[in-house]
Design a protein around this motif. Structure first.
Motif, short mmCIF file in Angstrom:
data_model
loop_
_atom_site.label_atom_id
_atom_site.label_comp_id
_atom_site.label_asym_id
_atom_site.label_seq_id
_atom_site.Cartn_x
_atom_site.Cartn_y
_atom_site.Cartn_z
N ASP A 227 0.87 -1.18 0.00
CA ASP A 227 0.00 0.00 0.00
C ASP A 227 0.91 1.22 0.00
OD1 ASP A 227 -1.99 1.84 0.30
OD2 ASP A 227 -2.56 1.24 2.33
N VAL A 228 0.76 2.07 -1.00
CA VAL A 228 1.62 3.25 -1.15
C VAL A 228 0.78 4.51 -1.03
CG1 VAL A 228 3.09 4.52 -2.77
CG2 VAL A 228 3.34 2.04 -2.54
N VAL A 229 1.30 5.48 -0.30
CA VAL A 229 0.61 6.75 -0.14
C VAL A 229 0.35 7.38 -1.51
CG1 VAL A 229 0.74 9.07 0.82
CG2 VAL A 229 1.63 7.12 2.13
N GLY A 230 -0.89 7.75 -1.76
CA GLY A 230 -1.25 8.37 -3.03
C GLY A 230 -1.77 7.40 -4.07
N ALA A 231 -1.76 6.10 -3.76
CA ALA A 231 -2.27 5.10 -4.70
C ALA A 231 -3.78 5.22 -4.83
CB ALA A 231 -1.89 3.70 -4.25
N VAL A 232 -4.29 4.85 -5.99
CA VAL A 232 -5.72 4.95 -6.27
C VAL A 232 -6.31 3.54 -6.31
CG1 VAL A 232 -7.47 5.69 -7.92
CG2 VAL A 232 -5.41 7.09 -7.56
N ALA A 233 -7.20 3.26 -5.37
CA ALA A 233 -7.85 1.95 -5.36
C ALA A 233 -8.93 1.89 -6.43
CB ALA A 233 -8.45 1.67 -3.98
N ASN A 234 -9.71 2.94 -6.53
CA ASN A 234 -10.73 3.07 -7.58
C ASN A 234 -11.04 4.56 -7.71
OD1 ASN A 234 -12.69 3.68 -5.46
ND2 ASN A 234 -12.72 1.47 -5.07
N ASP A 235 -12.05 4.88 -8.47
CA ASP A 235 -12.34 6.30 -8.71
C ASP A 235 -12.82 7.04 -7.47
OD1 ASP A 235 -11.66 5.96 -11.35
OD2 ASP A 235 -13.71 5.50 -11.99
N ALA A 236 -13.11 6.31 -6.39
CA ALA A 236 -13.66 6.95 -5.20
C ALA A 236 -12.72 6.91 -4.00
CB ALA A 236 -14.98 6.29 -4.82
N PHE A 237 -11.56 6.26 -4.12
CA PHE A 237 -10.70 6.11 -2.94
C PHE A 237 -9.23 6.27 -3.32
CE2 PHE A 237 -7.99 3.42 -0.27
CZ PHE A 237 -8.24 3.97 0.98
N GLN A 238 -8.54 7.09 -2.53
CA GLN A 238 -7.09 7.28 -2.68
C GLN A 238 -6.44 7.01 -1.34
OE1 GLN A 238 -5.73 11.23 -3.80
NE2 GLN A 238 -4.03 10.36 -4.96
N SER A 239 -5.38 6.21 -1.35
CA SER A 239 -4.74 5.79 -0.11
C SER A 239 -3.98 6.95 0.53
CB SER A 239 -3.77 4.64 -0.38
OG SER A 239 -3.06 4.30 0.80
N HIS A 256 -1.25 -4.96 -5.52
CA HIS A 256 -2.09 -4.70 -4.35
C HIS A 256 -3.37 -3.99 -4.77
CE1 HIS A 256 -3.29 -4.55 -0.22
NE2 HIS A 256 -3.20 -3.24 -0.11
N TYR A 257 -3.24 -2.85 -5.44
CA TYR A 257 -4.43 -2.17 -5.95
C TYR A 257 -4.68 -2.61 -7.38
CZ TYR A 257 -4.59 0.74 -1.80
OH TYR A 257 -4.70 1.18 -0.51
N HIS A 258 -5.95 -2.75 -7.75
CA HIS A 258 -6.31 -3.40 -9.00
C HIS A 258 -6.37 -2.46 -10.19
CE1 HIS A 258 -8.41 -6.92 -6.68
NE2 HIS A 258 -7.15 -6.73 -6.33
N LYS A 259 -6.41 -1.18 -9.96
CA LYS A 259 -6.46 -0.23 -11.08
C LYS A 259 -5.05 0.04 -11.59
CE LYS A 259 -8.05 4.36 -12.48
NZ LYS A 259 -8.79 5.58 -12.09
N PRO A 260 -4.77 -0.24 -12.86
CA PRO A 260 -3.44 0.08 -13.39
C PRO A 260 -3.24 1.59 -13.43
CG PRO A 260 -4.64 -1.44 -14.84
CD PRO A 260 -5.64 -0.88 -13.87
N HIS A 261 -2.21 2.07 -12.74
CA HIS A 261 -1.98 3.51 -12.73
C HIS A 261 -0.61 3.83 -12.14
CE1 HIS A 261 -3.21 2.86 -8.55
NE2 HIS A 261 -2.69 4.05 -8.25
N ALA A 262 -0.15 5.02 -12.43
CA ALA A 262 1.11 5.52 -11.88
C ALA A 262 0.79 6.37 -10.65
CB ALA A 262 1.86 6.35 -12.91
N VAL A 263 1.56 6.17 -9.60
CA VAL A 263 1.40 6.96 -8.38
C VAL A 263 2.14 8.29 -8.56
CG1 VAL A 263 1.87 7.05 -5.90
CG2 VAL A 263 1.24 4.89 -6.97
N LYS A 264 1.49 9.35 -8.15
CA LYS A 264 2.12 10.66 -8.28
C LYS A 264 3.32 10.76 -7.34
CE LYS A 264 1.11 15.63 -8.21
NZ LYS A 264 0.06 16.67 -7.95
N THR A 265 4.48 11.12 -7.89
CA THR A 265 5.70 11.26 -7.11
C THR A 265 6.26 12.66 -7.30
OG1 THR A 265 7.02 10.37 -8.93
CG2 THR A 265 6.27 8.81 -7.25
#
Length: 357
Positions: A227-239, A256-265
């Motif tokens: 679980d990484v800070v700023g990760a997006v689980a779905n359109d309604a939740f951000q870690s 861990h999270y199912h949505k393919p995406h890049a975490v903002k760094t």
């Protein structure tokens, strides 16, 4: 890993370690008695001495991280791989078995298409139910894996765990049945990459990342289930919890999270990316496109001072269209999706007080 000490802190160590008797040494047959100075007897340090004591305490309390204990006994089959087909979060159970097997067949086909020097890399959560293995899905998975002859590396995910420590996990039967498979169940440095299986304590992952970053051969990639800070689980939740992405010392691919995406760094930091699940596991993934990620692994030949250094680079994303998809409709008379496939699931939300047309 212990932190390096400043001269002032080293002087503090020397003072504490000074022998209790000064002279030529103990007389033969004489037994020395030493007294341990406790916190009650030791004078409270002040000024520079206080700073040195704090640094010393931090160094002594730093966790020692062994990044070699979990590596394969024979590295050769994995070192020969030039292309890795990466997938994650399969979540095998009775409900998802058909989609999971279709995803596994797609992985096997993509590895075969990449030639003899290709392998598979899995980033955790093979199973859906924690702590138990359903018989029918297990048998079906083992039958599919009996056709896998390529090298395979796996990380333990949180759904694969049987206990809190990480040593007991549900990937063990897969590794036992698949001779070409190795499972990372402890933080490890291997093939120029840092491998981080799931840990409930994010501090363990941070300590491993710090140890890897300061090693003689820092990693050129990180693979983790976290679980990484700023990760997006779905359109309604951000870690907002988990590991700070700035702690990863190199380009990172995650499960861990199912949505393919890049975490903002932050600017200048290595990219951090979630590979995502290979199919839409739940209705929360409606509208998400899925894909396999292909990485190229290469060993430097010394042309740029990188002799023997393993590097990793993403070279392709292979779209996947397996398993039922989820569609969300709203309104009294919404238009149905134009690309519905057999087995797709549609959720229609009708506003209160309006009868469906």
């Amino acid at each position: 890993m212990r932190r390096s000490l400043t001269p002032l802190a080293r002087a503090a160590v020397a003072a504490v370690a000074r022998p209790p008797l000064i002279g030529a040494g103990p007389v033969p047959g004489m037994r020395l008695a030493t007294t341990r100075v406790t916190a009650e007897h030791r004078p409270r340090p002040r000024g520079k001495a206080a700073k040195a004591a704090q640094e010393l305490a931090a160094a002594d309390c730093s966790p020692l991280v062994d990044l070699t204990a979990g590596v394969p006994a024979d590295a050769a089959p994995y070192a020969a791989v030039k292309h890795w087909v990466v997938f994650s979060d399969l979540h095998v159970c009775d409900r998802t078995l058909d989609a999971s097997l279709a995803a596994l067949r797609a992985v096997r086909a993509e590895v075969k298409a990449r030639g003899p020097h290709a392998g598979a890399l899995f980033l955790g959560d093979w199973w859906h139910a924690r702590g138990s293995l359903p018989v029918r899905p297990l048998n079906a998975v083992l039958e599919e894996l009996s056709m896998w002859t390529h090298p395979t590396l796996m990380l333990v995910g949180n759904h694969d765990l049987a206990g809190a420590g990480g040593a007991d996990h549900a990937l063990a039967p897969l590794a036992a049945a698949l001779p070409t498979c190795h499972v990372f169940d402890s933080p490890s440095l291997f093939l120029g990459a840092l491998w981080l299986p799931y840990r409930r304590d994010a501090g363990e992952l941070a300590a491993a990342a710090a140890a890897a970053a300061s090693s003689p051969s820092p990693p050129s990639a990180v693979f983790a289930h976290a679980d990484v800070v700023g990760a997006v689980a779905n359109d309604a939740f951000q870690s907002a919890a988990g590991v700070d992405p700035c702690l990863f010392p190199a380009a990172t691919w995650l499960g861990h999270y199912h949505k393919p995406h890049a975490v903002k760094t932050k600017k200048g930091q290595p990219p951090v990316r979630y590979v995502g699940s290979p199919y839409q596991v739940s209705a929360g993934e409606a509208g998400q496109d899925k894909a396999l990620v292909v990485l190229k692994g290469a060993v430097g030949k010394g042309g740029k001072g990188d002799a023997g250094r393993h590097s990793w680079a993403e070279v392709a994303a292979v779209p996947l269209a397996v398993g039922p998809r989820h569609h969300a409709l709203a309104g009294a008379a919404p238009s149905p999706p134009s690309d519905l496939r057999p087995g797709d699931r549609v959720r229609w939300t009708v506003p209160a007080g309006i009868a469906p047309a």
